[in-house]
Design an enzyme around this catalytic site. Structure first.
Site, PDB file in Angstrom:
ATOM      1  N   ASP A 177       4.539   8.275   3.661  1.00  0.00           N
ATOM      2  CA  ASP A 177       3.905   9.683   3.805  1.00  0.00           C
ATOM      3  C   ASP A 177       3.019   9.324   5.397  1.00  0.00           C
ATOM      4  O   ASP A 177       2.197   8.428   5.427  1.00  0.00           O
ATOM      5  CB  ASP A 177       2.769  10.297   3.167  1.00  0.00           C
ATOM      6  CG  ASP A 177       3.484  10.510   1.599  1.00  0.00           C
ATOM      7  OD1 ASP A 177       4.856  10.750   1.663  1.00  0.00           O
ATOM      8  OD2 ASP A 177       2.854  10.477   0.471  1.00  0.00           O
TER       9      ASP A 177
ATOM     10  N   ASP B  27      -7.011  11.895   5.395  1.00  0.00           N
ATOM     11  CA  ASP B  27      -6.589  10.905   4.296  1.00  0.00           C
ATOM     12  C   ASP B  27      -7.226   9.464   4.439  1.00  0.00           C
ATOM     13  O   ASP B  27      -7.979   9.061   3.567  1.00  0.00           O
ATOM     14  CB  ASP B  27      -5.008  10.660   4.511  1.00  0.00           C
ATOM     15  CG  ASP B  27      -4.108  11.519   4.111  1.00  0.00           C
ATOM     16  OD1 ASP B  27      -3.322  11.836   4.722  1.00  0.00           O
ATOM     17  OD2 ASP B  27      -4.551  12.077   2.958  1.00  0.00           O
TER      18      ASP B  27
ATOM     19  N   GLU C 112      -3.833   5.862  -2.801  1.00  0.00           N
ATOM     20  CA  GLU C 112      -2.517   6.219  -2.304  1.00  0.00           C
ATOM     21  C   GLU C 112      -2.518   5.347  -0.771  1.00  0.00           C
ATOM     22  O   GLU C 112      -1.392   5.637  -0.395  1.00  0.00           O
ATOM     23  CB  GLU C 112      -2.419   7.607  -2.350  1.00  0.00           C
ATOM     24  CG  GLU C 112      -1.200   8.009  -1.521  1.00  0.00           C
ATOM     25  CD  GLU C 112      -1.051   9.557  -1.487  1.00  0.00           C
ATOM     26  OE1 GLU C 112      -2.068  10.342  -1.146  1.00  0.00           O
ATOM     27  OE2 GLU C 112      -0.133  10.284  -1.891  1.00  0.00           O
ATOM     28  N   GLU C 113      -3.572   5.437  -0.006  1.00  0.00           N
ATOM     29  CA  GLU C 113      -3.777   5.279   1.274  1.00  0.00           C
ATOM     30  C   GLU C 113      -3.399   3.697   1.487  1.00  0.00           C
ATOM     31  O   GLU C 113      -3.601   3.111   2.660  1.00  0.00           O
ATOM     32  CB  GLU C 113      -4.879   5.418   2.007  1.00  0.00           C
ATOM     33  CG  GLU C 113      -4.918   7.186   1.739  1.00  0.00           C
ATOM     34  CD  GLU C 113      -3.805   7.849   2.313  1.00  0.00           C
ATOM     35  OE1 GLU C 113      -3.326   8.775   1.489  1.00  0.00           O
ATOM     36  OE2 GLU C 113      -3.154   7.472   3.076  1.00  0.00           O
TER      37      GLU C 113
ATOM     38  N   ASP D 276      -6.285   9.033  -5.642  1.00  0.00           N
ATOM     39  CA  ASP D 276      -5.754   9.589  -4.201  1.00  0.00           C
ATOM     40  C   ASP D 276      -6.920  10.105  -3.532  1.00  0.00           C
ATOM     41  O   ASP D 276      -7.498  11.187  -3.786  1.00  0.00           O
ATOM     42  CB  ASP D 276      -4.805  10.627  -4.710  1.00  0.00           C
ATOM     43  CG  ASP D 276      -3.864  11.476  -3.759  1.00  0.00           C
ATOM     44  OD1 ASP D 276      -3.144  12.311  -3.814  1.00  0.00           O
ATOM     45  OD2 ASP D 276      -4.427  10.999  -2.429  1.00  0.00           O
TER      46      ASP D 276
ATOM     47  N   LEU E 209      -7.179  11.841  -0.932  1.00  0.00           N
ATOM     48  CA  LEU E 209      -6.965  13.253  -0.436  1.00  0.00           C
ATOM     49  C   LEU E 209      -5.843  13.849  -0.772  1.00  0.00           C
ATOM     50  O   LEU E 209      -4.747  13.663  -0.161  1.00  0.00           O
ATOM     51  CB  LEU E 209      -7.314  13.246   1.121  1.00  0.00           C
ATOM     52  CG  LEU E 209      -7.776  14.762   1.376  1.00  0.00           C
ATOM     53  CD1 LEU E 209      -9.308  14.921   1.334  1.00  0.00           C
ATOM     54  CD2 LEU E 209      -7.203  15.237   2.607  1.00  0.00           C
ATOM     55  N   ASP E 210      -5.583  14.714  -1.765  1.00  0.00           N
ATOM     56  CA  ASP E 210      -4.377  14.928  -2.081  1.00  0.00           C
ATOM     57  C   ASP E 210      -4.226  16.693  -1.352  1.00  0.00           C
ATOM     58  O   ASP E 210      -5.234  17.239  -1.402  1.00  0.00           O
ATOM     59  CB  ASP E 210      -4.245  15.459  -3.687  1.00  0.00           C
ATOM     60  CG  ASP E 210      -3.161  16.002  -4.237  1.00  0.00           C
ATOM     61  OD1 ASP E 210      -2.063  15.535  -4.255  1.00  0.00           O
ATOM     62  OD2 ASP E 210      -3.436  17.174  -4.656  1.00  0.00           O
TER      63      ASP E 210
ATOM     64  N   GLU F 213      -1.896  10.200  -9.665  1.00  0.00           N
ATOM     65  CA  GLU F 213      -1.621  11.830  -9.631  1.00  0.00           C
ATOM     66  C   GLU F 213      -1.406  12.100 -11.248  1.00  0.00           C
ATOM     67  O   GLU F 213      -2.047  12.888 -11.796  1.00  0.00           O
ATOM     68  CB  GLU F 213      -0.794  12.013  -8.747  1.00  0.00           C
ATOM     69  CG  GLU F 213      -1.176  12.066  -7.391  1.00  0.00           C
ATOM     70  CD  GLU F 213      -0.205  12.290  -6.288  1.00  0.00           C
ATOM     71  OE1 GLU F 213       1.141  11.820  -6.298  1.00  0.00           O
ATOM     72  OE2 GLU F 213      -0.564  13.074  -4.993  1.00  0.00           O
TER      73      GLU F 213
END
Ligand code: AFP
Length: 343
Positions: free
Chosen positions: A62, A68, A90-91, A109, A111-112, A271
């Site tokens: 992504d 993010d 996630e990052e 996460d 920043l979703d 998530e």
């Protein structure tokens, strides 16, 4: 708890054993980081936050947006005094290792919904806190082992949804005092609903049971569900989840036939596991369509999983359509697609 009670006070009274103190510290750190993130989001372009690509990609490919990266940095900095064994973000391609003897690990996460930043839409932070056992690989247990989970919704209000394994509470940020105050205690997902959320542009890619469910909803009062439905799709998981906690509904991000979407789009550790824990703690359900999300164990940090969550009657209906495809036929209208008479 008293309405208006602060999150800090709840965490202070959460327990004295080292694991509970670690959970309280982690939730407090995420809450503190979310105040900073909320202020950044509220400033937007005035703080240089534009939702523009950061020129890099995360582990799942992504494109990373500026927020993010900034949100992730803020959370990592907030964790400096939290006793964790590992962080899964996630990052970050790999786990960030801490003290292997620490009592917890955290998946998040930062920043979703980041594709919503430049359109001034709701985004959020999602977190999951699990026990750590020295010598055991972090994040190798099913989602049912979570100690705590929740999410922050950066919307018109900034609100934090939290479960510590004994129900779900919602706090809203008192911006003047920079503290979260309780607004809803022991939240329950309404069992019945007339609202579903799915990205309908993927219809041609869905498996048949998902099509059957959506077709039932689209058939409305004249169809097998005998009532009209409304549809929502915000493109922000936290916003959909918050709406479901508020007025019920069902959210579907199923597996589909697009390349790379065989297990859907959402990631298990940070998530679907936390969302499933919150939904079950609020009396709702969370399934892949064929099995309970909390029964899943991650094979890899960024593994994906389908997610069907919300009002238990709809989650059960969708599972039935997956496990017994003829169920769609039994309820088709007499003059419907599968009824006695073909029209
Ligand atoms: P981004 O963080 O890339 O915006 O993805 C958001 C998300 O993971 C989740 O919050 C949404 O429910 C879902 O993706 C939206 O996916 P589609 O863009 O495929 O509808």
């Amino acid at each position: 708890m008293d309405q208006g009670q602060t999150l800090s006070r709840l965490l202070e009274s959460y327990g004295t054993d080292p694991r509970k103190r670690a959970v309280a510290a982690a939730v407090g750190a995420i809450a503190g980081a979310s105040v900073e993130i909320s202020e950044l989001i509220g400033q937007g372009a005035l703080a240089g936050i534009t939702g523009a690509a950061h020129g890099s990609a995360n582990a799942d490919g992504d494109v990373q947006k500026d927020l993010d990266v900034k949100a992730d940095e803020t959370i990592i900095a907030a964790m400096k005094d939290v006793p964790y064994a590992a962080l899964a973000s996630e990052e970050s391609d790999t786990l960030m290792m801490g003290d292997p003897q620490a009592p917890i690990s955290i998946a998040y996460d930062p920043l979703d919904g980041s594709s919503n930043i430049d359109t001034n839409m709701t985004v959020g932070t999602i977190f999951s806190i699990i026990p750590n056992e020295p010598g055991v690989t972090p994040f190798s247990a099913p989602g049912s082992c979570q100690l705590a989970a929740g999410f922050v919704v950066y919307g018109p209000q900034t609100s934090l949804v939290l479960t510590l394994g004994d129900g779900v509470d919602i706090f809203t940020l008192d911006r003047k005092a920079k503290t979260y105050r309780l607004i809803r205690e022991r939240v329950k997902v309404p069992a019945d609903t007339a609202e579903y959320a799915i990205n309908a542009s993927n219809h041609r890619h869905w498996e048949q049971p998902v099509r059957d469910f959506v077709d039932e909803c689209l058939a409305g009062a004249d169809g097998p569900r005998a009532k009209d439905f409304n549809m929502r799709w915000i493109g922000s998981l936290v916003a959909e989840a918050y709406r479901i906690l508020t007025r019920g509904g069902v959210f579907l991000y199923p597996a589909d036939q697009r390349p790379g979407y065989g297990e859907g789009r959402l990631r298990l550790l940070y998530e679907t596991h936390p969302m499933a824990f919150v939904m079950e703690q609020a009396g709702g359900g969370a399934s892949t369509g064929r099995e309970r999300v909390l029964d899943l164990t991650a094979r890899a940090i960024h593994q994906r999983s389908p997610l069907i969550m919300g009002s238990i009657d709809k989650v059960n209906r969708i599972e039935l359509l997956h496990t017994d495809p003829s169920a769609a036929a039994r309820t088709a209208p007499l003059f419907g697609r599968r009824g006695l008479f073909r029209v």
